[in-house]
Design a protein around this motif. Structure first.
Motif, PDB file in Angstrom:
ATOM      1  N   THR A 134       0.862  -1.180   0.000  1.00 29.12           N
ATOM      2  CA  THR A 134       0.000   0.000   0.000  1.00 29.12           C
ATOM      3  C   THR A 134       0.896   1.227   0.000  1.00 29.12           C
ATOM      4  O   THR A 134       1.765   1.369   0.859  1.00 29.12           O
ATOM      5  N   GLU A 135       0.682   2.118  -0.951  1.00 32.55           N
ATOM      6  CA  GLU A 135       1.610   3.229  -1.208  1.00 32.55           C
ATOM      7  C   GLU A 135       1.335   4.507  -0.424  1.00 32.55           C
ATOM      8  O   GLU A 135       2.218   5.346  -0.307  1.00 32.55           O
ATOM      9  N   SER A 136       0.127   4.684   0.101  1.00 31.12           N
ATOM     10  CA  SER A 136      -0.178   5.961   0.749  1.00 31.12           C
ATOM     11  C   SER A 136      -1.163   5.766   1.896  1.00 31.12           C
ATOM     12  O   SER A 136      -1.849   4.748   1.978  1.00 31.12           O
ATOM     13  N   GLU A 137      -1.247   6.785   2.743  1.00 30.73           N
ATOM     14  CA  GLU A 137      -2.197   6.751   3.845  1.00 30.73           C
ATOM     15  C   GLU A 137      -3.636   6.727   3.335  1.00 30.73           C
ATOM     16  O   GLU A 137      -4.480   6.040   3.907  1.00 30.73           O
ATOM     17  N   SER A 138      -3.915   7.446   2.265  1.00 32.13           N
ATOM     18  CA  SER A 138      -5.284   7.426   1.730  1.00 32.13           C
ATOM     19  C   SER A 138      -5.628   6.033   1.201  1.00 32.13           C
ATOM     20  O   SER A 138      -6.762   5.564   1.395  1.00 32.13           O
ATOM     21  N   ASP A 139      -4.674   5.356   0.582  1.00 35.73           N
ATOM     22  CA  ASP A 139      -4.911   3.978   0.141  1.00 35.73           C
ATOM     23  C   ASP A 139      -5.092   3.050   1.339  1.00 35.73           C
ATOM     24  O   ASP A 139      -5.871   2.093   1.274  1.00 35.73           O
ATOM     25  N   ALA A 140      -4.394   3.308   2.433  1.00 26.91           N
ATOM     26  CA  ALA A 140      -4.532   2.486   3.639  1.00 26.91           C
ATOM     27  C   ALA A 140      -5.936   2.651   4.239  1.00 26.91           C
ATOM     28  O   ALA A 140      -6.514   1.677   4.740  1.00 26.91           O
ATOM     29  N   ARG A 141      -6.486   3.847   4.194  1.00 29.10           N
ATOM     30  CA  ARG A 141      -7.851   4.058   4.687  1.00 29.10           C
ATOM     31  C   ARG A 141      -8.857   3.272   3.848  1.00 29.10           C
ATOM     32  O   ARG A 141      -9.793   2.679   4.376  1.00 29.10           O
ATOM     33  N   ILE A 142      -8.653   3.261   2.542  1.00 27.71           N
ATOM     34  CA  ILE A 142      -9.516   2.475   1.659  1.00 27.71           C
ATOM     35  C   ILE A 142      -9.357   0.993   1.962  1.00 27.71           C
ATOM     36  O   ILE A 142     -10.342   0.252   2.059  1.00 27.71           O
ATOM     37  N   ARG A 143      -8.108   0.570   2.144  1.00 22.89           N
ATOM     38  CA  ARG A 143      -7.841  -0.848   2.401  1.00 22.89           C
ATOM     39  C   ARG A 143      -8.469  -1.326   3.710  1.00 22.89           C
ATOM     40  O   ARG A 143      -8.992  -2.438   3.773  1.00 22.89           O
ATOM     41  N   ILE A 144      -8.438  -0.492   4.757  1.00 22.04           N
ATOM     42  CA  ILE A 144      -9.029  -0.926   6.026  1.00 22.04           C
ATOM     43  C   ILE A 144     -10.550  -1.047   5.889  1.00 22.04           C
ATOM     44  O   ILE A 144     -11.152  -1.949   6.461  1.00 22.04           O
ATOM     45  N   ARG A 145     -11.157  -0.170   5.108  1.00 24.95           N
ATOM     46  CA  ARG A 145     -12.603  -0.296   4.883  1.00 24.95           C
ATOM     47  C   ARG A 145     -12.924  -1.617   4.168  1.00 24.95           C
ATOM     48  O   ARG A 145     -13.880  -2.301   4.521  1.00 24.95           O
ATOM     49  N   LYS A 146     -12.106  -1.962   3.178  1.00 22.02           N
ATOM     50  CA  LYS A 146     -12.296  -3.229   2.469  1.00 22.02           C
ATOM     51  C   LYS A 146     -12.050  -4.407   3.407  1.00 22.02           C
ATOM     52  O   LYS A 146     -12.755  -5.425   3.344  1.00 22.02           O
TER      53      LYS A 146
ATOM     54  N   ILE B  94     -12.472  -4.470   6.718  1.00 19.20           N
ATOM     55  CA  ILE B  94     -13.613  -4.561   7.634  1.00 19.20           C
ATOM     56  C   ILE B  94     -14.794  -5.225   6.940  1.00 19.20           C
ATOM     57  O   ILE B  94     -15.443  -6.112   7.499  1.00 19.20           O
ATOM     58  N   ASP B  95     -15.059  -4.839   5.709  1.00 22.40           N
ATOM     59  CA  ASP B  95     -16.164  -5.424   4.954  1.00 22.40           C
ATOM     60  C   ASP B  95     -15.917  -6.910   4.694  1.00 22.40           C
ATOM     61  O   ASP B  95     -16.817  -7.735   4.874  1.00 22.40           O
ATOM     62  N   PHE B  96     -14.694  -7.271   4.300  1.00 26.46           N
ATOM     63  CA  PHE B  96     -14.346  -8.668   4.039  1.00 26.46           C
ATOM     64  C   PHE B  96     -14.494  -9.516   5.296  1.00 26.46           C
ATOM     65  O   PHE B  96     -14.996 -10.639   5.248  1.00 26.46           O
ATOM     66  N   GLN B  97     -14.075  -8.978   6.423  1.00 26.56           N
ATOM     67  CA  GLN B  97     -14.111  -9.729   7.675  1.00 26.56           C
ATOM     68  C   GLN B  97     -15.535 -10.026   8.156  1.00 26.56           C
ATOM     69  O   GLN B  97     -15.720 -10.913   8.981  1.00 26.56           O
ATOM     70  N   LYS B  98     -16.509  -9.332   7.640  1.00 28.55           N
ATOM     71  CA  LYS B  98     -17.898  -9.599   8.032  1.00 28.55           C
ATOM     72  C   LYS B  98     -18.325 -11.006   7.638  1.00 28.55           C
ATOM     73  O   LYS B  98     -19.162 -11.608   8.306  1.00 28.55           O
ATOM     74  N   ASN B  99     -17.764 -11.527   6.543  1.00 35.18           N
ATOM     75  CA  ASN B  99     -18.179 -12.836   6.027  1.00 35.18           C
ATOM     76  C   ASN B  99     -17.042 -13.852   5.968  1.00 35.18           C
ATOM     77  O   ASN B  99     -17.191 -14.898   5.328  1.00 35.18           O
ATOM     78  N   HIS B 100     -15.912 -13.538   6.574  1.00 38.84           N
ATOM     79  CA  HIS B 100     -14.767 -14.439   6.550  1.00 38.84           C
ATOM     80  C   HIS B 100     -14.124 -14.512   7.933  1.00 38.84           C
ATOM     81  O   HIS B 100     -14.174 -13.565   8.702  1.00 38.84           O
TER      82      HIS B 100
END
Length: 169
Positions: A39-51, A53-59
């Motif tokens: 992950t290249e930037s803090e803004s990308d890290a914020r997007i990644r954590i949202r993804k 959290i969403d992934f962890q709902k069903n895994h």
């Protein structure tokens, strides 16, 4: 939640983006044997954590926290392959947290969780053949090599062998 001597495996929260970015996602060494890109930037890290959290709902996947600091230092997960047969779905630690016995705690914790919650009778662990630490981890917990498969890393076209280990529980 899964707890070991030094670690807590729990679902991510949004504020974890900072520690995951600093300790894991921005680290080339962390991504080296994994199937994801740095992950290249803090803004990308914020997007990644949202993804995440969403992934962890069903895994059955978790952020790994160092217990004493509550700092996010990696991630891990499990998935069911067949009734009572489970495999790790990736174990990753930031470079500053490697060599402290955390990988062994994570893998042992995942195995115990699958036995306790799902009655697991077998556990599968996979590692790239060139990843000496991961292969040593498998052997240290009594896993036996069951197969090897030639693969290609889609990120860079690098060929590697994926070694699978099994442990009867």
């Amino acid at each position: 939640m899964i707890e070991t001597d030094d670690l807590i495996l729990d679902k991510a929260v949004f504020d974890d983006w900072k520690g995951m970015y600093r300790n894991v996602w921005s680290q080339q060494e962390s991504a080296r044997y994994m199937a994801w890109r740095v992950t290249e930037s803090e803004s990308d890290a914020r997007i990644r954590i949202r993804k995440t959290i969403d992934f962890q709902k069903n895994h059955d996947t978790y952020v790994v926290y160092e217990k004493k600091s509550r700092e996010p230092v990696g991630f891990a997960g499990v998935e069911e392959l067949a009734p009572r047969i489970f495999q790790e779905a990736g174990i990753c630690l930031g470079p500053k947290y490697v060599g402290k016995g955390f990988g062994k705690q994570i893998l042992a914790g995942l195995i115990a969780y699958c036995q306790r919650e799902f009655g697991a009778e077998e556990f599968i662990f996979s590692a790239r053949e060139e990843n000496a630490a991961a292969n040593g981890l498998a052997r240290s917990l009594g896993f036996k090599r069951i197969s090897s498969e030639a693969k290609v890393d889609v990120r860079d076209g690098h060929g590697y062998n994926l070694v699978r280990y099994g442990l009867k529980l």
